[in-house]
Motif scaffolding. Structure first.
Motif, PDB file in Angstrom:
ATOM      1  N   VAL A 152       8.022  -2.774  -4.632  1.00  0.00           N
ATOM      2  CA  VAL A 152       7.216  -3.931  -4.226  1.00  0.00           C
ATOM      3  C   VAL A 152       8.137  -5.143  -4.236  1.00  0.00           C
ATOM      4  O   VAL A 152       8.339  -5.796  -5.262  1.00  0.00           O
ATOM      5  CB  VAL A 152       6.007  -4.127  -5.162  1.00  0.00           C
ATOM      6  N   ALA A 153       8.731  -5.415  -3.089  1.00  0.00           N
ATOM      7  CA  ALA A 153       9.688  -6.519  -2.966  1.00  0.00           C
ATOM      8  C   ALA A 153       9.563  -7.126  -1.574  1.00  0.00           C
ATOM      9  O   ALA A 153       9.349  -6.404  -0.597  1.00  0.00           O
ATOM     10  CB  ALA A 153      11.119  -6.023  -3.212  1.00  0.00           C
ATOM     11  N   GLY A 154       9.695  -8.437  -1.498  1.00  0.00           N
ATOM     12  CA  GLY A 154       9.564  -9.116  -0.228  1.00  0.00           C
ATOM     13  C   GLY A 154       8.101  -9.265   0.165  1.00  0.00           C
ATOM     14  O   GLY A 154       7.200  -9.229  -0.668  1.00  0.00           O
ATOM     15  N   ASP A 158       6.726  -7.510   6.075  1.00  0.00           N
ATOM     16  CA  ASP A 158       8.027  -6.872   6.279  1.00  0.00           C
ATOM     17  C   ASP A 158       7.959  -5.393   5.901  1.00  0.00           C
ATOM     18  O   ASP A 158       8.517  -4.533   6.592  1.00  0.00           O
ATOM     19  CB  ASP A 158       9.102  -7.571   5.453  1.00  0.00           C
ATOM     20  N   TYR A 159       7.312  -5.114   4.755  1.00  0.00           N
ATOM     21  CA  TYR A 159       7.161  -3.724   4.324  1.00  0.00           C
ATOM     22  C   TYR A 159       6.385  -2.924   5.360  1.00  0.00           C
ATOM     23  O   TYR A 159       6.796  -1.827   5.759  1.00  0.00           O
ATOM     24  CB  TYR A 159       6.450  -3.668   2.967  1.00  0.00           C
ATOM     25  N   GLY A 291      -4.712  -2.154  -0.907  1.00  0.00           N
ATOM     26  CA  GLY A 291      -4.179  -2.271  -2.261  1.00  0.00           C
ATOM     27  C   GLY A 291      -2.732  -2.705  -2.259  1.00  0.00           C
ATOM     28  O   GLY A 291      -2.312  -3.554  -3.054  1.00  0.00           O
ATOM     29  N   CYS A 292      -1.933  -2.133  -1.361  1.00  0.00           N
ATOM     30  CA  CYS A 292      -0.524  -2.521  -1.267  1.00  0.00           C
ATOM     31  C   CYS A 292      -0.376  -3.974  -0.849  1.00  0.00           C
ATOM     32  O   CYS A 292       0.495  -4.695  -1.358  1.00  0.00           O
ATOM     33  CB  CYS A 292       0.204  -1.610  -0.275  1.00  0.00           C
ATOM     34  N   ARG A 293      -1.210  -4.412   0.078  1.00  0.00           N
ATOM     35  CA  ARG A 293      -1.141  -5.812   0.483  1.00  0.00           C
ATOM     36  C   ARG A 293      -1.346  -6.730  -0.724  1.00  0.00           C
ATOM     37  O   ARG A 293      -0.631  -7.730  -0.899  1.00  0.00           O
ATOM     38  CB  ARG A 293      -2.172  -6.113   1.570  1.00  0.00           C
ATOM     39  N   ARG A 294      -2.311  -6.391  -1.564  1.00  0.00           N
ATOM     40  CA  ARG A 294      -2.549  -7.202  -2.766  1.00  0.00           C
ATOM     41  C   ARG A 294      -1.346  -7.179  -3.692  1.00  0.00           C
ATOM     42  O   ARG A 294      -0.970  -8.208  -4.269  1.00  0.00           O
ATOM     43  CB  ARG A 294      -3.785  -6.691  -3.504  1.00  0.00           C
ATOM     44  N   ARG A 303       6.970  -1.988  -8.682  1.00  0.00           N
ATOM     45  CA  ARG A 303       7.021  -0.609  -8.198  1.00  0.00           C
ATOM     46  C   ARG A 303       5.630   0.010  -8.243  1.00  0.00           C
ATOM     47  O   ARG A 303       4.901  -0.148  -9.232  1.00  0.00           O
ATOM     48  CB  ARG A 303       7.991   0.222  -9.043  1.00  0.00           C
ATOM     49  N   LEU A 304       5.289   0.722  -7.193  1.00  0.00           N
ATOM     50  CA  LEU A 304       4.064   1.519  -7.135  1.00  0.00           C
ATOM     51  C   LEU A 304       4.475   2.977  -7.208  1.00  0.00           C
ATOM     52  O   LEU A 304       5.210   3.473  -6.351  1.00  0.00           O
ATOM     53  CB  LEU A 304       3.307   1.243  -5.835  1.00  0.00           C
TER      54      LEU A 304
END
Length: 369
Positions: A152-154, A158-159, A291-294, A303-304
């Motif tokens: 979980v970076a940036g 972008d991800y 969830g990832c967006r949050r 890290r997930l």
């Protein structure tokens, strides 16, 4: 402190029921070594309450400057011991200081266990937390599974733009379909201790409506894994480190994640979904996208983690994949050679023990020091 040749590891053995008395020592060692919520007392204690037996031992190793290793072991018979490894635990229950070589610790533990221990196995090791040791005449490592995580970076944009076109297009089409049908989606995240029992019950109802109910492996509030997850999540929630994700289509609960947090990591322990959702809709992936967006927006974790065998959908979600491993320590080099030649089957060790190992001297029961 580095291990000196003259230093002899001193192992003490306790029944697993003594874990609560040593929980804070375990916490301190975890903080100094693996630093993972999967080996926090909030995870280990309820795991032992539900899945340990009278033959499960807590082992603690000390040096001049304190405790250097701790583990929970279960006897498999035939002189074989392994760390306790219920299916609910992604990692084996072993901790040791990184400045202490692993092999002398295992050699001393093998000699200390009741009877004649022939093999001690450390299962489900994570190379991200502990470097894979080299093989030796009495130590062998084996691949376990490939597992994945999302750094979980940036920014999330972008991800997400780095994901495959098919994934992004597919989920976009699903959202357009739901919008056209007038279906409102909603992501709910519960974190309070008093919410965990209901969350596990809801999870169990969702899971019990699917294929796991037919196998008898679904969570239920009254079975061992249901009690484990409820107690474990409540313990983490009391420390602000639990997260239950629910995903809704209008008033229909369609997907859930049971998660814990710690040391900058969010770990997805269990995932289920409503199998009655119409074909062409993937509620779990829709929930995962939101969830990832949050996670990227809030920047509370780095890290997930999924900690499961890599599936095709994992490879669409991330490129970060690593191989977990097992460690086997053998009492004698010959055992390692024979075990490897037999493909690692325990039955060979059992036959060898019956034929080749002299009857041991009477062994004292484990010390409860």
């Amino acid at each position: 402190m580095s291990l000196q040749p003259s230093w002899q590891p001193r192992w003490q053995l306790f029944p697993a029921t003594a874990f609560d008395e040593h929980a804070e020592t375990w916490r301190t060692l975890n903080a100094a070594t693996a630093r993972t919520p999967l080996l926090a007392p909030e995870f280990v204690a309820p795991l032992l309450r539900e899945f340990a037996t009278s033959r499960t031992l807590l082992a603690i190793c000390t040096a001049a400057d304190g405790i250097v290793a701790m583990t929970v072991l279960a006897a498999r018979g035939g002189g074989i011991w392994e760390v306790l490894q219920p299916s609910q635990a992604p990692l084996g229950l072993w901790l040791h200081r990184p400045d202490i070589p692993l092999e002398p610790l295992l050699a001393a533990l093998t000699r200390r266990l009741p009877g004649v221990a022939l093999l001690v196995g450390l299962t489900q090791r994570d190379p991200l937390l502990e470097a894979r040791p080299p093989d030796s005449p009495t130590l062998r490592t084996l691949d376990y599974i490939r597992t994945a995580h999302v750094p979980v970076a940036g920014s999330f944009d972008d991800y997400w733009n780095a994901r495959g076109k098919n994934l992004r297009s597919n989920l976009k089409k699903q959202r357009a379909r739901l919008l056209k049908d007038g279906t409102v989606t909603r992501l709910q995240i519960d974190r309070l201790p008093e919410q965990m029992a209901l969350a596990v019950a809801d999870y169990g109802r969702l899971e019990s409506a699917g294929w796991k109910a037919q196998l008898g492996t679904a969570i239920h509030p009254d079975n061992a894994q249901g009690r484990f997850y409820a107690a474990m999540l409540a313990g983490f929630a009391a420390r602000g480190q639990a997260a239950v994700y629910r995903y809704w289509f209008d008033r229909q609960l369609v997907a859930m994640d049971l998660c814990i947090e710690g040391e900058g990591t969010l770990i997805v322990l269990k995932t289920t979904y409503d199998e009655t959702v119409p074909p062409g809709l993937s509620p779990t992936l829709l929930m995962r996208e939101e969830g990832c967006r949050r996670l990227f927006d809030e920047k509370q974790v780095v890290r997930l983690e999924f900690y499961g065998k890599v599936m095709e959908w994992h490879t669409r979600w991330t490129d970060e994949i690593r191989t977990m491993y097992h460690v086997n320590h053998y009492r004698w080099p010959l055992l390692r050679q024979l075990h490897a030649a037999a493909g690692g089957h325990a039955t060979l060790l059992q036959r060898l023990r019956k034929r080749s190992v002299p009857a041991p001297a009477r062994q004292p029961t484990p010390t409860m020091e």
